[in-house]
Write an enzyme that holds these catalytic residues in place. Structure first.
Site, PDB file in Angstrom:
ATOM      1  N   HIS A  30       0.812  -1.217   0.000  1.00 36.19           N
ATOM      2  CA  HIS A  30       0.000   0.000   0.000  1.00 36.19           C
ATOM      3  C   HIS A  30       0.849   1.271   0.000  1.00 36.19           C
ATOM      4  O   HIS A  30       0.501   2.255  -0.671  1.00 36.19           O
ATOM      5  CB  HIS A  30      -0.958  -0.011   1.197  1.00 36.19           C
ATOM      6  CG  HIS A  30      -2.039  -1.037   1.076  1.00 36.19           C
ATOM      7  ND1 HIS A  30      -2.304  -1.963   2.050  1.00 36.19           N
ATOM      8  CD2 HIS A  30      -2.913  -1.300   0.066  1.00 36.19           C
ATOM      9  CE1 HIS A  30      -3.308  -2.740   1.660  1.00 36.19           C
ATOM     10  NE2 HIS A  30      -3.682  -2.359   0.454  1.00 36.19           N
ATOM     11  N   ASP A  41     -10.243  -3.214   0.568  1.00 33.58           N
ATOM     12  CA  ASP A  41      -9.819  -3.400   1.952  1.00 33.58           C
ATOM     13  C   ASP A  41      -9.507  -2.083   2.650  1.00 33.58           C
ATOM     14  O   ASP A  41      -9.444  -2.029   3.880  1.00 33.58           O
ATOM     15  CB  ASP A  41      -8.605  -4.337   2.028  1.00 33.58           C
ATOM     16  CG  ASP A  41      -7.421  -3.835   1.203  1.00 33.58           C
ATOM     17  OD1 ASP A  41      -6.854  -2.787   1.550  1.00 33.58           O
ATOM     18  OD2 ASP A  41      -7.066  -4.511   0.221  1.00 33.58           O
ATOM     19  N   GLU A  76     -14.995   0.241  -6.378  1.00 35.79           N
ATOM     20  CA  GLU A  76     -14.864  -1.169  -6.000  1.00 35.79           C
ATOM     21  C   GLU A  76     -16.083  -1.931  -6.519  1.00 35.79           C
ATOM     22  O   GLU A  76     -17.218  -1.477  -6.348  1.00 35.79           O
ATOM     23  CB  GLU A  76     -14.758  -1.289  -4.467  1.00 35.79           C
ATOM     24  CG  GLU A  76     -14.920  -2.680  -3.907  1.00 35.79           C
ATOM     25  CD  GLU A  76     -13.855  -3.648  -4.387  1.00 35.79           C
ATOM     26  OE1 GLU A  76     -14.245  -4.729  -4.886  1.00 35.79           O
ATOM     27  OE2 GLU A  76     -12.653  -3.341  -4.253  1.00 35.79           O
ATOM     28  N   ASP A 126     -18.294  -1.471 -11.637  1.00 40.43           N
ATOM     29  CA  ASP A 126     -17.167  -2.048 -12.377  1.00 40.43           C
ATOM     30  C   ASP A 126     -16.164  -0.950 -12.732  1.00 40.43           C
ATOM     31  O   ASP A 126     -16.525   0.063 -13.335  1.00 40.43           O
ATOM     32  CB  ASP A 126     -17.695  -2.725 -13.642  1.00 40.43           C
ATOM     33  CG  ASP A 126     -16.580  -3.258 -14.508  1.00 40.43           C
ATOM     34  OD1 ASP A 126     -16.199  -2.562 -15.474  1.00 40.43           O
ATOM     35  OD2 ASP A 126     -16.067  -4.345 -14.209  1.00 40.43           O
ATOM     36  N   GLY A 127     -14.908  -1.149 -12.359  1.00 37.86           N
ATOM     37  CA  GLY A 127     -13.887  -0.125 -12.572  1.00 37.86           C
ATOM     38  C   GLY A 127     -13.645   0.189 -14.035  1.00 37.86           C
ATOM     39  O   GLY A 127     -13.416   1.347 -14.401  1.00 37.86           O
ATOM     40  N   ASP A 160      -5.563  -0.908  -8.085  1.00 40.31           N
ATOM     41  CA  ASP A 160      -5.299  -1.911  -7.049  1.00 40.31           C
ATOM     42  C   ASP A 160      -6.161  -3.125  -7.354  1.00 40.31           C
ATOM     43  O   ASP A 160      -7.160  -3.394  -6.697  1.00 40.31           O
ATOM     44  CB  ASP A 160      -5.640  -1.319  -5.672  1.00 40.31           C
ATOM     45  CG  ASP A 160      -5.387  -2.290  -4.533  1.00 40.31           C
ATOM     46  OD1 ASP A 160      -4.724  -3.319  -4.762  1.00 40.31           O
ATOM     47  OD2 ASP A 160      -5.871  -2.030  -3.415  1.00 40.31           O
ATOM     48  N   THR A 199      -7.009  -7.304  -8.559  1.00 40.47           N
ATOM     49  CA  THR A 199      -6.604  -8.688  -8.401  1.00 40.47           C
ATOM     50  C   THR A 199      -5.767  -9.066  -9.624  1.00 40.47           C
ATOM     51  O   THR A 199      -5.531  -8.246 -10.508  1.00 40.47           O
ATOM     52  CB  THR A 199      -7.832  -9.596  -8.303  1.00 40.47           C
ATOM     53  OG1 THR A 199      -8.638  -9.410  -9.485  1.00 40.47           O
ATOM     54  CG2 THR A 199      -8.676  -9.249  -7.079  1.00 40.47           C
ATOM     55  N   ASP A 200      -5.326 -10.313  -9.703  1.00 41.16           N
ATOM     56  CA  ASP A 200      -4.609 -10.774 -10.890  1.00 41.16           C
ATOM     57  C   ASP A 200      -5.560 -10.805 -12.091  1.00 41.16           C
ATOM     58  O   ASP A 200      -6.787 -10.760 -11.926  1.00 41.16           O
ATOM     59  CB  ASP A 200      -4.020 -12.167 -10.638  1.00 41.16           C
ATOM     60  CG  ASP A 200      -2.817 -12.118  -9.697  1.00 41.16           C
ATOM     61  OD1 ASP A 200      -2.133 -11.077  -9.684  1.00 41.16           O
ATOM     62  OD2 ASP A 200      -2.568 -13.102  -8.984  1.00 41.16           O
TER      63      ASP A 200
END
Length: 282
Positions: free
Chosen positions: A62, A86, A106, A138-139, A156, A158-159
């Protein structure tokens, strides 16, 4: 009987973390979410069988993905985070006094809610800051449609599997470019190059279609197995990546931010890539 969380990273590699106490386990609208406690790493957040963050080492990830672009920019007033449910990224961004507004997009509200309940140290009150705005959508769709403009965009994600896959496409990066102010910066998470080299190569190619200056910086995050993690960097202002150390030091000292990993010297050094990562840039 001891329960273990097994993360299958590749067909030939997995890691296991002991689940000393399960705090939350549920399939949300978008993904499988588990939060558990581990003796060494504290509370651990996983999505679809993949470790996303832990209390024990989240600060490396972060801090680097926020303070590098914001300190290099020097006057980022509006910031966009794609993902980051998070709250750790929001926490670090809002430490910068020049930031006037932070939008976090998010896709999964459950990640935000459960992180607030079970991982409150990560957001540390950031979601209650008057400068913070949460958008649940949805980003990729957000950057394609919004009329807002940002000085720094932090992806930021996920894979590149499941919900995060669209956040690694050339179209998504082009839309991020559209949302930037002049001289703005986009940073991304790009996996562990020693094990996921294609993520770096693909992002190098796709970011390069939209931005004049594309590079990567690195930091080691213990629970992301395989050594250095790579972070993508993209802007049209090449001078920002080469900001001199005294300038970085002056800006960071003025912000009066306490960190556990980031320093201006680490910032500058993180852009010096080892040969095996340079070989992926082709």
């Amino acid at each position: 009987m001891t329960e273990w969380f097994t993360e299958t990273l590749h067909p030939w590699l997995a890691q296991r973390l002991r689940m000393d106490r399960v705090l939350y386990r549920e399939k949300t609208e978008h993904q499988d979410l588990i939060i558990f406690e581990n003796e060494k790493f504290g509370r651990v957040l996983t999505l679809d069988g993949v470790v996303q963050t832990t209390e024990g080492d989240e600060f490396v990830y972060h801090e680097m993905l926020t303070h590098v672009p914001l300190t290099a920019h020097g006057n980022a007033k509006r910031v966009l985070i794609i993902g980051g449910g998070d709250g750790g990224m929001a926490r670090e961004v809002l430490k910068h006094p020049e930031v006037e507004h932070l939008t976090m997009v998010e896709i999964d509200r459950a990640v935000v809610d459960m992180s607030v309940e079970h991982l409150p140290s990560l957001s540390a009150g950031a979601f209650d800051d008057d400068r913070f705005e949460l958008v649940i959508t949805d980003g990729a769709a957000y950057v394609a449609e919004t009329g807002d403009r940002f000085d720094v965009i932090i992806v930021d994600s996920t894979d590149p599997i499941g919900p995060g896959e669209v956040l690694f496409t050339a179209e998504f990066y082009a839309n991020c470019k559209r949302c930037l102010t002049e001289g703005g910066i986009v940073v991304t998470q790009n996996g562990v190059p020693a094990l996921q080299g294609s993520e770096v190569t693909n992002s190098w190619d796709r970011l390069g279609k939209s931005f004049a200056d594309v590079w990567f910086f690195v930091a080691p995050v213990p629970t992301y197995q395989g050594g250095f993690m790579a972070f993508g960097w993209a802007t049209d202002d090449a001078a920002k990546r080469k900001t001199e150390l005294p300038v970085l030091e002056e800006r960071f000292a003025k912000a009066e931010i306490a960190t556990r990993y980031y320093t201006p010297a680490v910032h500058q050094g993180s852009f010096a890539l080892p040969r095996f990562i340079l070989d992926l840039l082709k």
